[in-house]
Design an enzyme around this catalytic site. Sequence first.
Site, PDB file in Angstrom:
ATOM      1  N   ASP A 120      -0.173  -0.518  -4.670  1.00  0.00           N
ATOM      2  CA  ASP A 120      -1.578  -0.119  -4.612  1.00  0.00           C
ATOM      3  C   ASP A 120      -1.758   1.160  -3.995  1.00  0.00           C
ATOM      4  O   ASP A 120      -1.368   1.290  -3.053  1.00  0.00           O
ATOM      5  CB  ASP A 120      -2.283  -0.981  -3.983  1.00  0.00           C
ATOM      6  CG  ASP A 120      -3.839  -0.815  -3.769  1.00  0.00           C
ATOM      7  OD1 ASP A 120      -4.459   0.333  -4.448  1.00  0.00           O
ATOM      8  OD2 ASP A 120      -4.825  -1.580  -3.321  1.00  0.00           O
ATOM      9  N   LYS A 122       0.875  -1.375   0.156  1.00  0.00           N
ATOM     10  CA  LYS A 122      -0.157   0.008   0.075  1.00  0.00           C
ATOM     11  C   LYS A 122       0.788   1.104  -0.028  1.00  0.00           C
ATOM     12  O   LYS A 122       1.562   1.365   0.935  1.00  0.00           O
ATOM     13  CB  LYS A 122      -0.729   0.135   1.151  1.00  0.00           C
ATOM     14  CG  LYS A 122      -2.080  -1.047   1.252  1.00  0.00           C
ATOM     15  CD  LYS A 122      -3.098  -0.934   0.122  1.00  0.00           C
ATOM     16  CE  LYS A 122      -4.014  -2.048   0.229  1.00  0.00           C
ATOM     17  NZ  LYS A 122      -5.267  -1.955  -0.701  1.00  0.00           N
TER      18      LYS A 122
END
Length: 442
Positions: free
Chosen positions: A268, A241
């Site tokens: 992401d 992330k």
Amino acid sequence: MDPLRSAALYSSAPTSVSSVIPHDLDFRSRKASPCWHPPRRELLLFRCADSSTRPPPPKRQPAAMMLSLFDSLKDSLTIDVALAEGRPLDVPLARPFTIASSRLDRVANVAVRVQLRNGSVGWGEAPVLPLVTAEDQPAALAAAAAACSALVQSLPMTLGDVLREVGRLLPGHDFASVRAGVEMALIDAAANSIRIPLWRLFGGVSNSITTDITIPIVSPSEAAELAAKYCRQGFSTLKLKVGKDLNSDIEVLTAIRSVHPDCLFVLDANEGYKAHQAIEVLDKLHAMGVTPILFEQPVHRDDWEGLHLVSHVAKDKYGVSVAADESCRSVDDANKIIHGNLAHVINIKLAKLGVIGAFEVINIAREAGIGLMIGGMVETRLAMGFAGHLAAGLGCFSFIDLDTPLLLAEDPVIQGYEASGSVYKFDNSRGQGGFLCWDNVS
């Protein structure tokens, strides 16, 4: 195309449950007693090796062959609901889960249980994730209660008809998560009725999947600790992330490579970057000798121009594929992405699209030759197991991200699939094979 997967299911949604499900419940006709019954890889995502290490793409199957057994069951199996209920599903996480748009310390979802008059039981889960799903937990509980009441009061109908009615009662993105949970429970009950596992119902391509595992936004030292742990557990692919701070993201990547140099990654951003920042990340990684092959949702969901720019620069300059996640919340969004050439991969999440909506997006993506990823929100094995059966049964997903049950401090779901590191294996248990001790769910 089967009208069950018509885009009409995803028209603009009303903003309140009462406006969606009126008191007169135009839901076929009521039963005689309308009372409420209480419950008795090709995943090569971040590459430091040459392209010869890349696994071959999965063999494409004709779209017409997809879900043939499921499609047949929609027309042939009668569903007669005896009991249906939704309850809070609250589970602590092993550690805070931070992404660019939110932070969670616990799962606060809704579990759905459906029991048919033949005794078959099905389970579903409506995930609740701030800024991603439209519902919070109280709204999800209210919508689930109304839909479950309608199911109990309805006359017997085919599986296809009952799924169409659920789509009508819980339309659009505003109720997608609850719609998915109710659809899961009905389909699970249907599979239990005919005594087959979901992965066979959905195509039977495989009975196992291999997932990545997620490292949330943490400090470089914490990221290195998690990466080393996941390396020992056999995870070769990490999903990282990013999107809150570009320089910190690069520091975290460097720390992870120091302890797990051979790992593969997906980035992401969860909408966290502007287009120029996303391109800068790719530039800096290139300077480090690292090429991400998948970059998920680099810009805001509605920044179509930015998504188009990042996708073209990423592919043309670095050979990097870009995935649309939050940008694809409906069939219309999927068509816009495909026809506008805005991304190379679409991330299928049942909580964004519902189960039936996901089938339609999968079909149109495959027909267009666009790549497919399957992921989830922060869920237990009720929702992840269902998605895993779908991925295994269809065998058409190049990227699989179904790891969140591994991030829970505890998982209340009993049985279901067997997890060994990154590999989930599904046996021949009926339906999805997992369930809750309902009396222990408040």
